[in-house]
Design an enzyme around this catalytic site. Structure first.
Site, PDB file in Angstrom:
ATOM      1  N   SER A  58       0.844  -1.192   0.000  1.00  0.00           N
ATOM      2  CA  SER A  58       0.000   0.000   0.000  1.00  0.00           C
ATOM      3  C   SER A  58       0.885   1.249   0.000  1.00  0.00           C
ATOM      4  O   SER A  58       1.569   1.538   0.980  1.00  0.00           O
ATOM      5  CB  SER A  58      -0.890   0.001   1.241  1.00  0.00           C
ATOM      6  OG  SER A  58      -1.623   1.193   1.272  1.00  0.00           O
ATOM      7  N   HIS A  90      -0.690  -0.823  -4.621  1.00  0.00           N
ATOM      8  CA  HIS A  90      -2.033  -0.441  -4.173  1.00  0.00           C
ATOM      9  C   HIS A  90      -2.077   1.058  -3.910  1.00  0.00           C
ATOM     10  O   HIS A  90      -1.304   1.581  -3.104  1.00  0.00           O
ATOM     11  CB  HIS A  90      -2.397  -1.227  -2.906  1.00  0.00           C
ATOM     12  CG  HIS A  90      -3.826  -1.077  -2.490  1.00  0.00           C
ATOM     13  ND1 HIS A  90      -4.853  -1.744  -3.116  1.00  0.00           N
ATOM     14  CD2 HIS A  90      -4.394  -0.324  -1.519  1.00  0.00           C
ATOM     15  CE1 HIS A  90      -6.002  -1.416  -2.532  1.00  0.00           C
ATOM     16  NE2 HIS A  90      -5.748  -0.550  -1.567  1.00  0.00           N
ATOM     17  N   ASP A 146      -4.310   4.241  -2.688  1.00  0.00           N
ATOM     18  CA  ASP A 146      -5.518   4.632  -1.949  1.00  0.00           C
ATOM     19  C   ASP A 146      -5.932   6.048  -2.324  1.00  0.00           C
ATOM     20  O   ASP A 146      -5.229   7.012  -2.004  1.00  0.00           O
ATOM     21  CB  ASP A 146      -5.258   4.551  -0.443  1.00  0.00           C
ATOM     22  CG  ASP A 146      -5.263   3.120   0.051  1.00  0.00           C
ATOM     23  OD1 ASP A 146      -6.224   2.390  -0.272  1.00  0.00           O
ATOM     24  OD2 ASP A 146      -4.323   2.717   0.757  1.00  0.00           O
ATOM     25  N   MET A 153      -8.567   8.821  -1.687  1.00  0.00           N
ATOM     26  CA  MET A 153      -9.597   9.230  -0.717  1.00  0.00           C
ATOM     27  C   MET A 153      -9.963  10.687  -0.959  1.00  0.00           C
ATOM     28  O   MET A 153      -9.087  11.512  -1.213  1.00  0.00           O
ATOM     29  CB  MET A 153      -9.062   9.076   0.714  1.00  0.00           C
ATOM     30  CG  MET A 153      -8.453   7.723   1.018  1.00  0.00           C
ATOM     31  SD  MET A 153      -7.899   7.640   2.740  1.00  0.00           S
ATOM     32  CE  MET A 153      -6.944   6.122   2.722  1.00  0.00           C
ATOM     33  N   HIS A 157      -7.840   1.942  -5.285  1.00  0.00           N
ATOM     34  CA  HIS A 157      -8.972   1.721  -4.374  1.00  0.00           C
ATOM     35  C   HIS A 157      -9.586   3.082  -4.086  1.00  0.00           C
ATOM     36  O   HIS A 157      -8.971   3.931  -3.443  1.00  0.00           O
ATOM     37  CB  HIS A 157      -8.453   1.055  -3.090  1.00  0.00           C
ATOM     38  CG  HIS A 157      -9.481   0.923  -2.020  1.00  0.00           C
ATOM     39  ND1 HIS A 157      -9.135   0.788  -0.689  1.00  0.00           N
ATOM     40  CD2 HIS A 157     -10.844   0.908  -2.049  1.00  0.00           C
ATOM     41  CE1 HIS A 157     -10.238   0.689   0.040  1.00  0.00           C
ATOM     42  NE2 HIS A 157     -11.287   0.768  -0.762  1.00  0.00           N
ATOM     43  N   MET A 168     -11.937   5.422  -2.285  1.00  0.00           N
ATOM     44  CA  MET A 168     -12.774   5.705  -1.128  1.00  0.00           C
ATOM     45  C   MET A 168     -13.321   7.110  -1.339  1.00  0.00           C
ATOM     46  O   MET A 168     -12.859   8.086  -0.754  1.00  0.00           O
ATOM     47  CB  MET A 168     -11.950   5.582   0.151  1.00  0.00           C
ATOM     48  CG  MET A 168     -11.600   4.139   0.467  1.00  0.00           C
ATOM     49  SD  MET A 168     -10.186   3.968   1.568  1.00  0.00           S
ATOM     50  CE  MET A 168      -8.846   3.901   0.382  1.00  0.00           C
ATOM     51  N   MET A 187     -12.585  -5.034   3.217  1.00  0.00           N
ATOM     52  CA  MET A 187     -11.841  -4.199   4.160  1.00  0.00           C
ATOM     53  C   MET A 187     -11.777  -4.897   5.519  1.00  0.00           C
ATOM     54  O   MET A 187     -12.799  -5.319   6.058  1.00  0.00           O
ATOM     55  CB  MET A 187     -12.517  -2.822   4.313  1.00  0.00           C
ATOM     56  CG  MET A 187     -12.413  -1.923   3.093  1.00  0.00           C
ATOM     57  SD  MET A 187     -10.710  -1.616   2.533  1.00  0.00           S
ATOM     58  CE  MET A 187     -10.013  -0.757   3.956  1.00  0.00           C
ATOM     59  N   GLY A 214      -9.878   4.566   5.550  1.00  0.00           N
ATOM     60  CA  GLY A 214      -9.592   5.981   5.780  1.00  0.00           C
ATOM     61  C   GLY A 214      -8.189   6.266   6.255  1.00  0.00           C
ATOM     62  O   GLY A 214      -7.615   7.284   5.905  1.00  0.00           O
ATOM     63  N   PHE A 215      -7.626   5.371   7.056  1.00  0.00           N
ATOM     64  CA  PHE A 215      -6.281   5.612   7.586  1.00  0.00           C
ATOM     65  C   PHE A 215      -5.478   4.325   7.616  1.00  0.00           C
ATOM     66  O   PHE A 215      -6.040   3.246   7.811  1.00  0.00           O
ATOM     67  CB  PHE A 215      -6.357   6.193   9.008  1.00  0.00           C
ATOM     68  CG  PHE A 215      -6.957   7.575   9.052  1.00  0.00           C
ATOM     69  CD1 PHE A 215      -6.167   8.698   8.848  1.00  0.00           C
ATOM     70  CD2 PHE A 215      -8.315   7.743   9.251  1.00  0.00           C
ATOM     71  CE1 PHE A 215      -6.726   9.965   8.866  1.00  0.00           C
ATOM     72  CE2 PHE A 215      -8.886   9.006   9.269  1.00  0.00           C
ATOM     73  CZ  PHE A 215      -8.091  10.125   9.071  1.00  0.00           C
ATOM     74  N   GLY A 216      -4.162   4.425   7.449  1.00  0.00           N
ATOM     75  CA  GLY A 216      -3.283   3.263   7.542  1.00  0.00           C
ATOM     76  C   GLY A 216      -2.978   2.929   8.999  1.00  0.00           C
ATOM     77  O   GLY A 216      -3.305   3.687   9.910  1.00  0.00           O
ATOM     78  N   GLY A 217      -2.347   1.773   9.191  1.00  0.00           N
ATOM     79  CA  GLY A 217      -1.826   1.426  10.522  1.00  0.00           C
ATOM     80  C   GLY A 217      -2.848   0.935  11.525  1.00  0.00           C
ATOM     81  O   GLY A 217      -2.577   0.906  12.722  1.00  0.00           O
ATOM     82  N   ASP A 240      -7.527  -5.853   2.872  1.00  0.00           N
ATOM     83  CA  ASP A 240      -6.775  -4.621   3.102  1.00  0.00           C
ATOM     84  C   ASP A 240      -7.036  -4.111   4.508  1.00  0.00           C
ATOM     85  O   ASP A 240      -8.186  -3.862   4.874  1.00  0.00           O
ATOM     86  CB  ASP A 240      -7.225  -3.572   2.065  1.00  0.00           C
ATOM     87  CG  ASP A 240      -6.517  -2.234   2.213  1.00  0.00           C
ATOM     88  OD1 ASP A 240      -5.596  -2.117   3.043  1.00  0.00           O
ATOM     89  OD2 ASP A 240      -6.890  -1.291   1.484  1.00  0.00           O
ATOM     90  N   SER A 294       1.970  -0.759   6.441  1.00  0.00           N
ATOM     91  CA  SER A 294       2.965  -0.586   7.508  1.00  0.00           C
ATOM     92  C   SER A 294       3.872  -1.798   7.658  1.00  0.00           C
ATOM     93  O   SER A 294       5.073  -1.664   7.902  1.00  0.00           O
ATOM     94  CB  SER A 294       2.275  -0.317   8.855  1.00  0.00           C
ATOM     95  OG  SER A 294       1.048   0.341   8.679  1.00  0.00           O
TER      96      SER A 294
END
Length: 225
Positions: free
Chosen positions: A9, A34, A36, A38, A67, A69, A142, A147-150, A176, A199
């Site tokens: 990602s 990948h 993202d 958004m 992807h 969003m 999902m 909306g956010f990584g980690g 993911d 991450s």
């Protein structure tokens, strides 16, 4: 049998050096990259759009797995097609009324259509898109709130993956959110073959080793099933 595809990602990469980060991931054995996208509406975070995909495309031939969003995915099909996106995965929650038109348009622009669902959305909502005469070709489950990584992996989402794999043996099923060495076996044994990892890959001292471990887990699960 569906092929394992490992997709780092790029949200976890150093955005100031996106081209070299992409190249580094491919050297480490990544199959896809990948991306993202958004819009700050469908999810609170705001990331990248078509201009960044277009810039990256000049530096790589890799499969850019996008992807979306976003609240209105239809607005993004033409710009992303022009920019050189490979896959276009939209959210069912944002496309309940126009998914047929969306899938058709995505394919007409030379991209692979995929659909994603948030943790709270039932898997049954996707069946019409998979049973249609012009179906989506990938489902992204999902395993965190988008909306956010980690974030932390949600093992209870594996029931969705198992159900999909049982009903659609040749479907690309992507997961993911929170995927890494400690969670990959759960996802792989449930039937996921496309693995998005942020991450756990970018934060590793040896990203190639992590990518290889993720792939081996998918391969081993496929052999055992």
């Amino acid at each position: 049998m569906v092929k394992p595809k490992i997709a780092p990602s790029m949200l976890s990469s150093d955005f100031a050096n996106l081209a070299s980060e992409a190249e580094r991931m491919l050297q480490c054995g990544a199959d896809w990259l990948h991306m993202d996208i958004m819009d700050g509406h469908f999810v609170p975070n705001l990331t990248i759009g078509a201009p960044v995909i277009e810039s990256l495309r000049k530096h790589t031939k890799a499969y850019l797995d996008c992807h979306l969003m976003v609240s209105n995915p239809l607005d993004y099909v033409e710009p992303l097609g022009k920019a050189g996106a490979s896959g276009f995965t939209f959210h069912i929650e944002a496309s309940k009324d126009n998914w047929k038109e969306l899938v058709q348009l995505i394919k007409s622009k030379g991209m692979t259509p995929g659909v994603s669902l948030k943790p709270g959305t039932p898997i049954e909502d996707l069946y019409p898109l998979l049973e249609d005469e012009n179906p989506v070709e990938l489902v992204l489950v999902m395993t965190v709130e988008p909306g956010f990584g980690g974030q932390k992996f949600m093992p209870e989402m594996m029931d969705k993956v198992r159900t999909l794999r049982k009903n659609y043996p040749s479907l690309d099923i992507e997961v993911d959110g929170g995927l890494g060495p400690s969670t990959i076996d759960m996802a792989a044994s449930a039937g996921a073959n496309c693995i998005v990892a942020g991450s756990s890959v970018f934060g590793a001292s040896d990203p190639a080793q992590v990518i290889s471990l993720l792939r081996k887990s998918v391969e081993d699960s496929q052999k055992n099933n």
